[in-house]
Design a protein around this motif. Structure first.
Motif, PDB file in Angstrom:
ATOM      1  N   CYS A 157     -32.536  23.832  20.002  1.00  0.00           N
ATOM      2  CA  CYS A 157     -32.984  22.547  20.543  1.00  0.00           C
ATOM      3  C   CYS A 157     -32.255  22.201  21.841  1.00  0.00           C
ATOM      4  O   CYS A 157     -32.554  21.211  22.472  1.00  0.00           O
ATOM      5  CB  CYS A 157     -32.743  21.430  19.539  1.00  0.00           C
ATOM      6  N   ALA A 158     -31.282  23.005  22.214  1.00  0.00           N
ATOM      7  CA  ALA A 158     -30.381  22.588  23.267  1.00  0.00           C
ATOM      8  C   ALA A 158     -30.723  23.159  24.639  1.00  0.00           C
ATOM      9  O   ALA A 158     -29.983  22.993  25.573  1.00  0.00           O
ATOM     10  CB  ALA A 158     -28.961  23.002  22.899  1.00  0.00           C
ATOM     11  N   LYS A 159     -31.849  23.836  24.747  1.00  0.00           N
ATOM     12  CA  LYS A 159     -32.194  24.409  26.043  1.00  0.00           C
ATOM     13  C   LYS A 159     -32.516  23.317  27.053  1.00  0.00           C
ATOM     14  O   LYS A 159     -33.231  22.383  26.741  1.00  0.00           O
ATOM     15  CB  LYS A 159     -33.424  25.302  25.909  1.00  0.00           C
ATOM     16  N   PRO A 160     -31.993  23.435  28.234  1.00  0.00           N
ATOM     17  CA  PRO A 160     -32.367  22.477  29.258  1.00  0.00           C
ATOM     18  C   PRO A 160     -33.842  22.618  29.595  1.00  0.00           C
ATOM     19  O   PRO A 160     -34.363  23.730  29.671  1.00  0.00           O
ATOM     20  CB  PRO A 160     -31.484  22.838  30.456  1.00  0.00           C
ATOM     21  N   LYS A 161     -34.497  21.459  29.766  1.00  0.00           N
ATOM     22  CA  LYS A 161     -35.934  21.506  30.030  1.00  0.00           C
ATOM     23  C   LYS A 161     -36.206  21.228  31.502  1.00  0.00           C
ATOM     24  O   LYS A 161     -36.659  20.175  31.872  1.00  0.00           O
ATOM     25  CB  LYS A 161     -36.640  20.457  29.168  1.00  0.00           C
TER      26      LYS A 161
ATOM     27  N   ILE B 262     -26.827  17.020  15.649  1.00  0.00           N
ATOM     28  CA  ILE B 262     -26.217  18.105  14.882  1.00  0.00           C
ATOM     29  C   ILE B 262     -26.115  17.749  13.406  1.00  0.00           C
ATOM     30  O   ILE B 262     -26.516  18.512  12.547  1.00  0.00           O
ATOM     31  CB  ILE B 262     -24.815  18.441  15.440  1.00  0.00           C
ATOM     32  N   CYS B 263     -25.594  16.569  13.101  1.00  0.00           N
ATOM     33  CA  CYS B 263     -25.367  16.241  11.691  1.00  0.00           C
ATOM     34  C   CYS B 263     -26.163  15.031  11.227  1.00  0.00           C
ATOM     35  O   CYS B 263     -26.044  14.636  10.078  1.00  0.00           O
ATOM     36  CB  CYS B 263     -23.878  16.029  11.439  1.00  0.00           C
TER      37      CYS B 263
ATOM     38  N   CYS C 111     -19.487  17.985  17.468  1.00  0.00           N
ATOM     39  CA  CYS C 111     -20.948  18.072  17.428  1.00  0.00           C
ATOM     40  C   CYS C 111     -21.497  18.340  18.831  1.00  0.00           C
ATOM     41  O   CYS C 111     -22.433  19.108  19.000  1.00  0.00           O
ATOM     42  CB  CYS C 111     -21.540  16.785  16.870  1.00  0.00           C
ATOM     43  N   ARG C 112     -20.896  17.710  19.817  1.00  0.00           N
ATOM     44  CA  ARG C 112     -21.355  17.957  21.183  1.00  0.00           C
ATOM     45  C   ARG C 112     -21.103  19.408  21.572  1.00  0.00           C
ATOM     46  O   ARG C 112     -21.919  20.044  22.229  1.00  0.00           O
ATOM     47  CB  ARG C 112     -20.658  17.012  22.157  1.00  0.00           C
ATOM     48  N   ASP C 113     -19.948  19.940  21.154  1.00  0.00           N
ATOM     49  CA  ASP C 113     -19.640  21.337  21.444  1.00  0.00           C
ATOM     50  C   ASP C 113     -20.689  22.261  20.844  1.00  0.00           C
ATOM     51  O   ASP C 113     -21.145  23.200  21.479  1.00  0.00           O
ATOM     52  CB  ASP C 113     -18.254  21.709  20.898  1.00  0.00           C
TER      53      ASP C 113
ATOM     54  N   ALA D 106     -23.108  24.649  22.834  1.00  0.00           N
ATOM     55  CA  ALA D 106     -23.002  26.084  22.591  1.00  0.00           C
ATOM     56  C   ALA D 106     -24.373  26.726  22.431  1.00  0.00           C
ATOM     57  O   ALA D 106     -24.484  27.940  22.388  1.00  0.00           O
ATOM     58  CB  ALA D 106     -22.156  26.337  21.352  1.00  0.00           C
ATOM     59  N   GLY D 107     -25.381  25.897  22.288  1.00  0.00           N
ATOM     60  CA  GLY D 107     -26.714  26.468  22.181  1.00  0.00           C
ATOM     61  C   GLY D 107     -27.295  26.158  20.824  1.00  0.00           C
ATOM     62  O   GLY D 107     -26.792  25.362  20.118  1.00  0.00           O
TER      63      GLY D 107
END
Ligand SMILES: [Zn+2]
Length: 81
Positions: free
Chosen positions: A51-55, A13-14, A41-43, A47-48
């Motif tokens: 890049c956060a889509k499960p693969k 995230i950062c 940052c994890r939240d 939250a989406g």
């Protein structure tokens, strides 16, 4: 082998370097483990965000679909990286 080397991973995230040894906040996405500097940052990651889509199988299918679209329409859509 030296034990002095601290492995770090950038927070997705950062981009802050996060020590992977004893990391408090992490999430697994497919084959990848992400380390976070803070719960906030994890939240954000959970939250989406693109890049956060499960693969899983479905994610790979969507990837293939996206690549097919790139071929057809050109890679002009919003880019993640
Ligand atoms: Zn962070």
């Amino acid at each position: 082998m030296s034990q002095m080397i601290q492995r770090t991973e950038p927070c997705p995230i950062c981009q802050m370097p996060v020590k992977t040894d004893g990391a408090q906040y992490m999430e697994k996405r497919g084959e990848r483990l992400y380390f976070f500097c803070a719960p906030g940052c994890r939240d954000k990651f959970l939250a989406g965000g693109c890049c956060a889509k499960p693969k899983g199988r479905w994610g790979r299918f969507l990837d293939r679909l996206a690549r097919a679209n790139d071929k057809e329409f050109g890679a002009s859509g919003p880019s993640c990286h």
